[in-house]
Design a protein around this motif. Structure first.
Motif, PDB file in Angstrom:
ATOM      1  N   ASN A 112     -50.858   9.848-141.649  1.00 50.39           N
ATOM      2  CA  ASN A 112     -51.935   9.822-142.632  1.00 50.39           C
ATOM      3  C   ASN A 112     -53.020   8.822-142.251  1.00 50.39           C
ATOM      4  O   ASN A 112     -52.736   7.709-141.783  1.00 50.39           O
ATOM      5  CB  ASN A 112     -51.371   9.473-144.011  1.00 50.39           C
ATOM      6  CG  ASN A 112     -50.662  10.652-144.639  1.00 50.39           C
ATOM      7  OD1 ASN A 112     -51.276  11.668-144.944  1.00 50.39           O
ATOM      8  ND2 ASN A 112     -49.351  10.537-144.816  1.00 50.39           N
ATOM      9  N   GLN A 147     -56.569  27.799-142.239  1.00 53.16           N
ATOM     10  CA  GLN A 147     -55.541  28.094-143.241  1.00 53.16           C
ATOM     11  C   GLN A 147     -55.878  29.334-144.067  1.00 53.16           C
ATOM     12  O   GLN A 147     -57.031  29.531-144.452  1.00 53.16           O
ATOM     13  CB  GLN A 147     -55.384  26.902-144.180  1.00 53.16           C
ATOM     14  CG  GLN A 147     -54.970  25.605-143.491  1.00 53.16           C
ATOM     15  CD  GLN A 147     -53.501  25.586-143.100  1.00 53.16           C
ATOM     16  OE1 GLN A 147     -52.623  25.646-143.941  1.00 53.16           O
ATOM     17  NE2 GLN A 147     -53.236  25.495-141.804  1.00 53.16           N
ATOM     18  N   TYR A 187     -51.101  22.330-144.711  1.00 48.10           N
ATOM     19  CA  TYR A 187     -50.867  21.519-145.923  1.00 48.10           C
ATOM     20  C   TYR A 187     -51.388  22.257-147.150  1.00 48.10           C
ATOM     21  O   TYR A 187     -51.820  21.642-148.107  1.00 48.10           O
ATOM     22  CB  TYR A 187     -51.598  20.181-145.725  1.00 48.10           C
ATOM     23  CG  TYR A 187     -51.307  19.075-146.698  1.00 48.10           C
ATOM     24  CD1 TYR A 187     -50.012  18.671-146.981  1.00 48.10           C
ATOM     25  CD2 TYR A 187     -52.366  18.388-147.300  1.00 48.10           C
ATOM     26  CE1 TYR A 187     -49.777  17.619-147.849  1.00 48.10           C
ATOM     27  CE2 TYR A 187     -52.144  17.334-148.170  1.00 48.10           C
ATOM     28  CZ  TYR A 187     -50.838  16.948-148.442  1.00 48.10           C
ATOM     29  OH  TYR A 187     -50.601  15.900-149.297  1.00 48.10           O
ATOM     30  N   THR A 188     -51.359  23.606-147.083  1.00 43.11           N
ATOM     31  CA  THR A 188     -51.966  24.387-148.168  1.00 43.11           C
ATOM     32  C   THR A 188     -51.000  25.338-148.862  1.00 43.11           C
ATOM     33  O   THR A 188     -51.304  25.840-149.942  1.00 43.11           O
ATOM     34  CB  THR A 188     -53.138  25.241-147.638  1.00 43.11           C
ATOM     35  OG1 THR A 188     -52.633  26.177-146.667  1.00 43.11           O
ATOM     36  CG2 THR A 188     -54.218  24.372-147.012  1.00 43.11           C
ATOM     37  N   GLY A 189     -49.847  25.615-148.253  1.00 45.12           N
ATOM     38  CA  GLY A 189     -48.938  26.604-148.800  1.00 45.12           C
ATOM     39  C   GLY A 189     -49.201  28.005-148.284  1.00 45.12           C
ATOM     40  O   GLY A 189     -48.514  28.946-148.652  1.00 45.12           O
ATOM     41  N   ARG A 226     -58.446  21.012-150.497  1.00 47.94           N
ATOM     42  CA  ARG A 226     -57.202  20.625-149.813  1.00 47.94           C
ATOM     43  C   ARG A 226     -56.210  20.008-150.800  1.00 47.94           C
ATOM     44  O   ARG A 226     -55.020  20.320-150.781  1.00 47.94           O
ATOM     45  CB  ARG A 226     -57.538  19.642-148.694  1.00 47.94           C
ATOM     46  CG  ARG A 226     -56.360  19.206-147.825  1.00 47.94           C
ATOM     47  CD  ARG A 226     -56.897  18.394-146.655  1.00 47.94           C
ATOM     48  NE  ARG A 226     -55.863  17.657-145.938  1.00 47.94           N
ATOM     49  CZ  ARG A 226     -55.096  18.164-144.978  1.00 47.94           C
ATOM     50  NH1 ARG A 226     -55.230  19.432-144.646  1.00 47.94           N
ATOM     51  NH2 ARG A 226     -54.195  17.419-144.359  1.00 47.94           N
ATOM     52  N   ASP A 227     -56.713  19.166-151.702  1.00 51.09           N
ATOM     53  CA  ASP A 227     -55.833  18.514-152.670  1.00 51.09           C
ATOM     54  C   ASP A 227     -55.291  19.514-153.684  1.00 51.09           C
ATOM     55  O   ASP A 227     -54.114  19.460-154.050  1.00 51.09           O
ATOM     56  CB  ASP A 227     -56.561  17.373-153.386  1.00 51.09           C
ATOM     57  CG  ASP A 227     -55.606  16.506-154.192  1.00 51.09           C
ATOM     58  OD1 ASP A 227     -54.626  16.000-153.603  1.00 51.09           O
ATOM     59  OD2 ASP A 227     -55.815  16.355-155.407  1.00 51.09           O
ATOM     60  N   CYS A 229     -54.885  22.787-153.199  1.00 49.15           N
ATOM     61  CA  CYS A 229     -53.948  23.677-152.504  1.00 49.15           C
ATOM     62  C   CYS A 229     -52.605  23.005-152.262  1.00 49.15           C
ATOM     63  O   CYS A 229     -51.549  23.615-152.477  1.00 49.15           O
ATOM     64  CB  CYS A 229     -54.538  24.146-151.175  1.00 49.15           C
ATOM     65  SG  CYS A 229     -55.871  25.349-151.340  1.00 49.15           S
ATOM     66  N   ARG A 230     -52.626  21.743-151.821  1.00 46.81           N
ATOM     67  CA  ARG A 230     -51.355  21.073-151.526  1.00 46.81           C
ATOM     68  C   ARG A 230     -50.561  20.842-152.813  1.00 46.81           C
ATOM     69  O   ARG A 230     -49.331  20.915-152.814  1.00 46.81           O
ATOM     70  CB  ARG A 230     -51.590  19.775-150.753  1.00 46.81           C
ATOM     71  CG  ARG A 230     -52.223  18.617-151.524  1.00 46.81           C
ATOM     72  CD  ARG A 230     -51.211  17.710-152.161  1.00 46.81           C
ATOM     73  NE  ARG A 230     -51.860  16.767-153.084  1.00 46.81           N
ATOM     74  CZ  ARG A 230     -51.200  16.025-153.950  1.00 46.81           C
ATOM     75  NH1 ARG A 230     -49.889  16.099-154.051  1.00 46.81           N
ATOM     76  NH2 ARG A 230     -51.842  15.212-154.763  1.00 46.81           N
ATOM     77  N   TYR A 235     -46.767  20.061-152.267  1.00 48.22           N
ATOM     78  CA  TYR A 235     -46.661  19.121-151.167  1.00 48.22           C
ATOM     79  C   TYR A 235     -47.093  17.741-151.663  1.00 48.22           C
ATOM     80  O   TYR A 235     -48.107  17.622-152.361  1.00 48.22           O
ATOM     81  CB  TYR A 235     -47.548  19.532-149.990  1.00 48.22           C
ATOM     82  CG  TYR A 235     -47.184  20.847-149.347  1.00 48.22           C
ATOM     83  CD1 TYR A 235     -45.868  21.332-149.356  1.00 48.22           C
ATOM     84  CD2 TYR A 235     -48.143  21.621-148.709  1.00 48.22           C
ATOM     85  CE1 TYR A 235     -45.547  22.534-148.752  1.00 48.22           C
ATOM     86  CE2 TYR A 235     -47.821  22.829-148.089  1.00 48.22           C
ATOM     87  CZ  TYR A 235     -46.521  23.278-148.123  1.00 48.22           C
ATOM     88  OH  TYR A 235     -46.201  24.467-147.520  1.00 48.22           O
ATOM     89  N   LEU A 237     -48.498  13.836-151.693  1.00 54.20           N
ATOM     90  CA  LEU A 237     -49.603  13.090-151.095  1.00 54.20           C
ATOM     91  C   LEU A 237     -49.217  11.620-151.036  1.00 54.20           C
ATOM     92  O   LEU A 237     -48.904  11.005-152.067  1.00 54.20           O
ATOM     93  CB  LEU A 237     -50.880  13.259-151.924  1.00 54.20           C
ATOM     94  CG  LEU A 237     -52.091  12.420-151.493  1.00 54.20           C
ATOM     95  CD1 LEU A 237     -52.562  12.822-150.105  1.00 54.20           C
ATOM     96  CD2 LEU A 237     -53.224  12.550-152.498  1.00 54.20           C
TER      97      LEU A 237
END
Length: 364
Positions: A112, A147, A187-189, A226-227, A229-230, A235, A237
């Motif tokens: 990260n 993605q 990182y999106t599924g 991105r946030d 989707c994750r 997922y 953070l």
């Protein structure tokens, strides 16, 4: 403020830029909802060049990484990657990362952005008893994430062999005339790929993707999408859902902890496993459209039973969702209240993930 190699490209595309972990990054272009929809139904690209790249080399590379990480690195073949956490002696999570076995005696760790220097210092400290060299190569590489369910179709139109990549596998390809490492990760599924290339080559690869992407409806996506989707894909953070005060067992990451080998933090995690965890990350689905923010209290029978770690309104599910660190006694299906700055909203504890997309399954 650091800038990625794609900074000028974001400005040309009219991105709204923000400070993220000391980097000037695109928050959004057309809009977060439209960008999430592109990821879920079509294909989108993200600039993730802010991520850190730490190179490990030497005859003890596999042995060292088995010690450094909770997951097993030595079982990987060259061309395979593994998701893991890296813990301190108390079992707290220093960072979560992906480790790529790039050679028999070498590896690349993608970490990260906010933790790159901390991680590098920790890895150097832990490496003293091993025959390895540790190098921070973060300023040498750019990273582009492609993605969405059409990502394979797009990339295979450039390099046909990309289609043969299994989930969490990678290979070197020449893309648009540039040498790149392509991994089937994200990182999106959704199904997707991450393209790692030299810092200097990154703008050329980005622009070329948009040239061929016209036929696939390719859109740029920022940190906002991105946030979302994750979180829809459940997922975690780092810095919100986990940090050094949280163990992988509490974070629901017990599956990346291999107790059959020795690693930093093993004794602490074994002790926690034996006595049982008192709290754990759970998913919440809230009534209405209000968003639960990091740090908000979760209540049950008038008492605080947890804290929100991440929350958003999911455009895919048309629902307010959140991850929360809750008392371990609470079960899926139970109702709780979330204190949204004085007004409480009912929420139900639900099974994770909130959403499962086109992402491939592990084939290690």
């Amino acid at each position: 403020m650091k800038k990625t190699p794609l900074h000028d490209e974001h400005i040309k595309l009219g991105a709204k830029m923000i400070d993220f972990a000391g980097w000037m990054m695109p928050l959004q272009y057309e809009g977060i909802v439209a960008e999430v929809e592109a990821v879920r139904k079509n294909v989108a690209v993200f600039d993730v060049s802010h991520m850190g790249e730490i190179h490990i080399s030497g005859s003890d590379t596999a042995t060292f990484l088995d010690w450094l990480l909770t997951n097993t690195f030595s079982a990987l073949s060259v061309g395979q990657a593994v998701y893991s956490v890296m813990c301190n002696e108390k079992g707290g999570i220093i960072d979560d990362l992906i480790a790529y076995r790039t050679g028999e005696n070498e590896a690349l760790l993608v970490v990260n952005a906010a933790n790159t220097q901390k991680d590098f210092d920790w890895i150097k400290l832990q490496s003293k008893e091993f025959n390895v060299r540790v190098d921070d190569l973060s300023d040498r590489y750019g990273l582009i994430a492609v993605q969405g369910p059409k990502s394979e179709s797009l990339l295979s139109s450039v390099v046909e062999e990309v289609s043969s990549l299994k989930y969490y596998h990678f290979a070197e390809f020449t893309i648009f005339g540039k040498k790149c490492m392509v991994s089937r990760t994200g990182y999106t599924g959704e199904d997707g790929f991450e393209i790692c290339c030299s810092w200097e080559d990154t703008p050329h690869v980005w622009r070329s993707l948009f040239e061929i992407g016209k036929n696939f409806g390719l859109k740029p996506a920022g940190l906002g999408a991105r946030d979302v989707c994750r979180l829809e894909a459940s997922y975690l953070l780092y810095g919100s859902d986990m940090d050094e005060s949280v163990t992988p067992l509490e974070a629901g990451l017990g599956w990346v902890v291999k107790f059959e080998k020795d690693f930093v933090g093993k004794d602490a995690l074994l002790s926690q496993k034996e006595r049982g965890i008192s709290r754990r990350i759970r998913g919440l689905r809230l009534e209405g459209k209000r968003i639960a923010r990091h740090g908000m209290a979760v209540l049950k029978d008038g008492k605080q039973v947890g804290t929100i770690s991440s929350g958003t309104f999911s455009p895919t599910l048309q629902s307010s969702i959140a991850l929360a660190m809750l008392d371990a006694s609470l079960k899926i299906g139970e109702s709780v209240l979330v204190d949204l700055k004085g007004a409480t909203v009912e929420a139900q504890i639900v099974k994770l993930p909130f959403y499962r997309g086109s992402v491939k399954t592990a084939s290690v």
